[in-house]
Design a protein around this motif. Structure first.
Motif, PDB file in Angstrom:
ATOM      1  N   LYS A 107       0.973  -4.855 -10.394  1.00  0.00           N
ATOM      2  CA  LYS A 107       2.065  -5.740  -9.948  1.00  0.00           C
ATOM      3  C   LYS A 107       2.608  -5.230  -8.598  1.00  0.00           C
ATOM      4  CE  LYS A 107       6.059  -7.840 -12.197  1.00  0.00           C
ATOM      5  NZ  LYS A 107       7.365  -7.431 -11.893  1.00  0.00           N
ATOM      6  N   GLY A 108       2.633  -3.908  -8.484  1.00  0.00           N
ATOM      7  CA  GLY A 108       3.081  -3.279  -7.247  1.00  0.00           C
ATOM      8  C   GLY A 108       4.583  -3.017  -7.197  1.00  0.00           C
ATOM      9  N   VAL A 109       4.943  -1.985  -6.430  1.00  0.00           N
ATOM     10  CA  VAL A 109       6.355  -1.679  -6.177  1.00  0.00           C
ATOM     11  C   VAL A 109       6.507  -1.366  -4.691  1.00  0.00           C
ATOM     12  CG1 VAL A 109       6.885  -0.781  -8.500  1.00  0.00           C
ATOM     13  CG2 VAL A 109       6.040   0.800  -6.745  1.00  0.00           C
ATOM     14  N   VAL A 110       7.732  -1.542  -4.193  1.00  0.00           N
ATOM     15  CA  VAL A 110       8.009  -1.202  -2.789  1.00  0.00           C
ATOM     16  C   VAL A 110       8.717   0.147  -2.787  1.00  0.00           C
ATOM     17  CG1 VAL A 110       9.115  -1.949  -0.642  1.00  0.00           C
ATOM     18  CG2 VAL A 110       8.154  -3.643  -2.206  1.00  0.00           C
ATOM     19  N   THR A 111       8.150   1.105  -2.053  1.00  0.00           N
ATOM     20  CA  THR A 111       8.675   2.474  -2.142  1.00  0.00           C
ATOM     21  C   THR A 111       9.446   2.930  -0.896  1.00  0.00           C
ATOM     22  OG1 THR A 111       6.508   3.240  -1.402  1.00  0.00           O
ATOM     23  CG2 THR A 111       6.923   3.291  -3.768  1.00  0.00           C
ATOM     24  N   GLY A 112       9.286   2.213   0.223  1.00  0.00           N
ATOM     25  CA  GLY A 112       9.974   2.681   1.425  1.00  0.00           C
ATOM     26  C   GLY A 112      10.184   1.574   2.446  1.00  0.00           C
ATOM     27  N   MET A 113      11.096   1.839   3.366  1.00  0.00           N
ATOM     28  CA  MET A 113      11.419   0.856   4.411  1.00  0.00           C
ATOM     29  C   MET A 113      11.868   1.602   5.670  1.00  0.00           C
ATOM     30  SD  MET A 113      14.390  -0.735   5.852  1.00  0.00           S
ATOM     31  CE  MET A 113      15.667  -0.385   4.695  1.00  0.00           C
ATOM     32  N   LEU A 114      11.361   1.142   6.810  1.00  0.00           N
ATOM     33  CA  LEU A 114      11.743   1.729   8.098  1.00  0.00           C
ATOM     34  C   LEU A 114      11.957   0.588   9.074  1.00  0.00           C
ATOM     35  CD1 LEU A 114      11.925   4.106  10.153  1.00  0.00           C
ATOM     36  CD2 LEU A 114       9.436   4.090  10.255  1.00  0.00           C
ATOM     37  N   LYS A 115      13.132   0.564   9.685  1.00  0.00           N
ATOM     38  CA  LYS A 115      13.409  -0.510  10.655  1.00  0.00           C
ATOM     39  C   LYS A 115      13.539   0.084  12.055  1.00  0.00           C
ATOM     40  CE  LYS A 115      17.421  -2.799  11.041  1.00  0.00           C
ATOM     41  NZ  LYS A 115      18.470  -3.836  10.938  1.00  0.00           N
TER      42      LYS A 115
ATOM     43  N   SER B  61      16.314   2.019  27.492  1.00  0.00           N
ATOM     44  CA  SER B  61      16.024   1.000  26.459  1.00  0.00           C
ATOM     45  C   SER B  61      14.909   1.533  25.551  1.00  0.00           C
ATOM     46  CB  SER B  61      15.565  -0.299  27.111  1.00  0.00           C
ATOM     47  OG  SER B  61      16.516  -0.745  28.020  1.00  0.00           O
ATOM     48  N   PRO B  62      15.212   2.570  24.814  1.00  0.00           N
ATOM     49  CA  PRO B  62      14.145   3.215  24.042  1.00  0.00           C
ATOM     50  C   PRO B  62      13.915   2.514  22.710  1.00  0.00           C
ATOM     51  CG  PRO B  62      16.208   4.344  23.674  1.00  0.00           C
ATOM     52  CD  PRO B  62      16.514   3.212  24.612  1.00  0.00           C
ATOM     53  N   PRO B  63      12.743   2.747  22.108  1.00  0.00           N
ATOM     54  CA  PRO B  63      12.587   2.335  20.726  1.00  0.00           C
ATOM     55  C   PRO B  63      13.532   3.184  19.862  1.00  0.00           C
ATOM     56  CG  PRO B  63      10.639   3.525  21.528  1.00  0.00           C
ATOM     57  CD  PRO B  63      11.597   3.450  22.664  1.00  0.00           C
ATOM     58  N   CYS B  64      14.171   2.547  18.909  1.00  0.00           N
ATOM     59  CA  CYS B  64      15.172   3.247  18.088  1.00  0.00           C
ATOM     60  C   CYS B  64      14.813   3.178  16.612  1.00  0.00           C
ATOM     61  CB  CYS B  64      16.554   2.604  18.269  1.00  0.00           C
ATOM     62  SG  CYS B  64      17.138   2.649  19.964  1.00  0.00           S
ATOM     63  N   VAL B  65      15.122   4.243  15.911  1.00  0.00           N
ATOM     64  CA  VAL B  65      15.053   4.226  14.445  1.00  0.00           C
ATOM     65  C   VAL B  65      16.407   3.731  13.967  1.00  0.00           C
ATOM     66  CG1 VAL B  65      14.798   5.628  12.363  1.00  0.00           C
ATOM     67  CG2 VAL B  65      13.436   6.144  14.392  1.00  0.00           C
ATOM     68  N   LEU B  66      16.402   2.577  13.305  1.00  0.00           N
ATOM     69  CA  LEU B  66      17.669   1.931  12.947  1.00  0.00           C
ATOM     70  C   LEU B  66      18.000   2.086  11.463  1.00  0.00           C
ATOM     71  CD1 LEU B  66      17.019  -1.309  15.035  1.00  0.00           C
ATOM     72  CD2 LEU B  66      18.439   0.656  15.681  1.00  0.00           C
ATOM     73  N   ASP B  67      16.979   2.162  10.624  1.00  0.00           N
ATOM     74  CA  ASP B  67      17.216   2.305   9.183  1.00  0.00           C
ATOM     75  C   ASP B  67      15.950   2.872   8.557  1.00  0.00           C
ATOM     76  OD1 ASP B  67      18.624   2.148   6.814  1.00  0.00           O
ATOM     77  OD2 ASP B  67      18.536  -0.042   6.635  1.00  0.00           O
ATOM     78  N   PHE B  68      16.123   3.784   7.615  1.00  0.00           N
ATOM     79  CA  PHE B  68      14.953   4.467   7.041  1.00  0.00           C
ATOM     80  C   PHE B  68      15.306   4.847   5.618  1.00  0.00           C
ATOM     81  CE2 PHE B  68      11.998   8.424   7.831  1.00  0.00           C
ATOM     82  CZ  PHE B  68      10.971   7.804   7.143  1.00  0.00           C
ATOM     83  N   TYR B  69      14.445   4.480   4.704  1.00  0.00           N
ATOM     84  CA  TYR B  69      14.751   4.754   3.290  1.00  0.00           C
ATOM     85  C   TYR B  69      13.464   4.871   2.486  1.00  0.00           C
ATOM     86  CZ  TYR B  69      16.042   3.683  -1.560  1.00  0.00           C
ATOM     87  OH  TYR B  69      16.176   3.711  -2.933  1.00  0.00           O
ATOM     88  N   VAL B  70      13.425   5.887   1.639  1.00  0.00           N
ATOM     89  CA  VAL B  70      12.351   6.022   0.645  1.00  0.00           C
ATOM     90  C   VAL B  70      13.027   6.050  -0.729  1.00  0.00           C
ATOM     91  CG1 VAL B  70      10.604   7.623  -0.287  1.00  0.00           C
ATOM     92  CG2 VAL B  70      10.667   7.123   2.174  1.00  0.00           C
ATOM     93  N   HIS B  71      12.441   5.340  -1.671  1.00  0.00           N
ATOM     94  CA  HIS B  71      13.066   5.241  -2.996  1.00  0.00           C
ATOM     95  C   HIS B  71      13.288   6.640  -3.588  1.00  0.00           C
ATOM     96  CE1 HIS B  71      13.458   4.232  -7.306  1.00  0.00           C
ATOM     97  NE2 HIS B  71      14.035   3.135  -6.803  1.00  0.00           N
ATOM     98  N   GLU B  72      14.426   6.803  -4.242  1.00  0.00           N
ATOM     99  CA  GLU B  72      14.826   8.108  -4.775  1.00  0.00           C
ATOM    100  C   GLU B  72      13.716   8.758  -5.607  1.00  0.00           C
ATOM    101  OE1 GLU B  72      16.810   5.628  -4.350  1.00  0.00           O
ATOM    102  OE2 GLU B  72      18.550   6.477  -3.330  1.00  0.00           O
ATOM    103  N   SER B  73      13.003   7.950  -6.380  1.00  0.00           N
ATOM    104  CA  SER B  73      11.977   8.510  -7.277  1.00  0.00           C
ATOM    105  C   SER B  73      10.777   9.067  -6.505  1.00  0.00           C
ATOM    106  CB  SER B  73      11.484   7.422  -8.236  1.00  0.00           C
ATOM    107  OG  SER B  73      10.840   6.402  -7.498  1.00  0.00           O
ATOM    108  N   ARG B  74      10.696   8.749  -5.201  1.00  0.00           N
ATOM    109  CA  ARG B  74       9.513   9.165  -4.415  1.00  0.00           C
ATOM    110  C   ARG B  74       9.880  10.033  -3.209  1.00  0.00           C
ATOM    111  NH1 ARG B  74       4.953   5.720  -5.354  1.00  0.00           N
ATOM    112  NH2 ARG B  74       5.288   4.690  -7.351  1.00  0.00           N
ATOM    113  N   GLN B  75      11.177  10.342  -3.041  1.00  0.00           N
ATOM    114  CA  GLN B  75      11.550  11.142  -1.866  1.00  0.00           C
ATOM    115  C   GLN B  75      10.918  12.539  -1.951  1.00  0.00           C
ATOM    116  OE1 GLN B  75      15.864  11.070  -1.250  1.00  0.00           O
ATOM    117  NE2 GLN B  75      15.840   8.839  -1.146  1.00  0.00           N
ATOM    118  N   ARG B  76      10.736  13.139  -0.797  1.00  0.00           N
ATOM    119  CA  ARG B  76      10.176  14.497  -0.667  1.00  0.00           C
ATOM    120  C   ARG B  76       8.761  14.610  -1.231  1.00  0.00           C
ATOM    121  NH1 ARG B  76      15.465  18.475  -1.206  1.00  0.00           N
ATOM    122  NH2 ARG B  76      15.152  19.203   0.922  1.00  0.00           N
ATOM    123  N   THR B  77       8.024  13.493  -1.163  1.00  0.00           N
ATOM    124  CA  THR B  77       6.621  13.566  -1.582  1.00  0.00           C
ATOM    125  C   THR B  77       5.694  13.194  -0.414  1.00  0.00           C
ATOM    126  OG1 THR B  77       6.539  11.267  -2.352  1.00  0.00           O
ATOM    127  CG2 THR B  77       7.214  12.920  -3.977  1.00  0.00           C
ATOM    128  N   GLY B  78       6.257  13.080   0.779  1.00  0.00           N
ATOM    129  CA  GLY B  78       5.429  12.808   1.957  1.00  0.00           C
ATOM    130  C   GLY B  78       5.334  11.328   2.336  1.00  0.00           C
TER     131      GLY B  78
END
Ligand SMILES: CC(=O)SCCNC(=O)CCNC(=O)[C@H](O)C(C)(C)COP(=O)(O)OP(=O)(O)OC[C@H]1O[C@@H](n2cnc3c(N)ncnc32)[C@H](O)[C@@H]1OP(=O)(O)O
Length: 252
Positions: A87-95, A114-131
């Motif tokens: 079914k799949g799950v979504v584990t991360g997001m980077l804007k 006018s640099p490229p910017c990191v605006l939002d970054f998130y990895v699901h809690e259950s998968r953080q610190r796994t690379g």
């Protein structure tokens, strides 16, 4: 993060780029199918934006489908297509997105960039610190053809600062009044002329498109235009002496 629909049906690969159209890459359905799929992508973007805001203790999400539709930004989604029996799950997001910013270097010099910017970054809690964060970030660096040191980061959390240090050796952030952070190496080095005199008062356009102005600012903080008729007519690119009358535009 799980959804009531199969995310593996709408996202064809493990990292997908969502742009303001909210049409998933490779979509080949009909018109009715399109509005259905766009609604699902919007649901995913909203849910990941909400989860990121919660993880950062923000009352309002930085990322939502509505905001993405109005801006020239990219949301990268990390998808585990095999999870939940396919079914799949979504584990991360980077804007990311380009922003016009005034930033100071360590000498207190203004730069309009006018640099490229990191605006939002998130990895699901259950998968953080796994690379997974690194995997997503590396994908973005390749797609946007940018080095980590040339990015500006909007209000980085301590976790993100630690991430930038661990994976890219970026330390001692320069915190800006606009809440962005840049690192040493963000600013192009000042070049020296034959006499070793620092060539300031110049607009530079390095390969990554980052435009930096290091000369005096005119009214409203805008760079002053070329000021001598010779500069304008002949598009002169170098500063002949340390007492140049004003900024010049480098053509590269
Ligand atoms: C502009 C912005 O978006 S600022 C907001 C950034 N997002 C957040 O703070 C939300 C919560 N955090 C996260 O979602 C994630 O931790 C991210 C996105 C920052 C990093 O993603 P991850 O998948 O965890 O990164 P990855 O596994 O590739 O790298 C791990 C490294 O990130 C840093 N890091 C990740 N989690 C933590 C944590 N809880 N505490 C401190 N450092 C952390 C560390 O340097 C860590 O290395 P270590 O485990 O050896 O200490």
């Amino acid at each position: 993060m799980e959804f009531k629909f199969d995310v593996s049906d709408i996202f064809p690969s493990s990292i997908v780029e969502v742009n303001p159209s909210l049409i998933p890459p490779g979509f080949a359905g009909d018109r009715r199918g399109l509005s259905n799929v766009v609604a699902k992508v919007a649901e995913v973007v909203n849910a990941m934006g909400d989860a990121s805001a919660a993880a950062q203790g923000l009352s309002n999400p930085i990322t939502s489908a509505e905001r993405l539709r109005k801006a020239d930004q990219t949301v990268y989604l990390l998808v585990d297509r095999d999870a939940k029996g396919g079914k799949g799950v979504v584990t991360g997001m980077l804007k990311t997105g380009k922003k016009s910013l005034y930033v100071f270097d360590r000498d207190g010099q203004h730069h309009h960039v006018s640099p490229p910017c990191v605006l939002d970054f998130y990895v699901h809690e259950s998968r953080q610190r796994t690379g997974l964060g690194k995997q997503l970030f590396e994908h973005m660096l390749k797609k946007e053809n940018v080095e980590p040191i040339k990015l500006a980061i909007d209000r980085p959390s301590d976790k993100l600062l630690s991430f930038m240090d661990k994976h890219y050796g970026l330390q001692t952030p320069m915190r800006q009044m606009n809440n962005y952070v840049v690192f040493d190496g963000f600013f192009p080095e000042l070049q020296s002329d034959v006499n070793g005199v620092a060539m300031e008062n110049e607009i530079k356009q390095p390969a990554n498109g980052l435009q930096t102005y290091t000369g005096p600012l005119g009214r409203y903080g805008a760079p002053r235009p070329p000021c001598s008729m010779g500069q304008i007519i002949h598009n002169q690119t170098s500063i002949q002496s340390n007492e140049s009358a004003g900024p010049q535009i480098a053509s590269q």
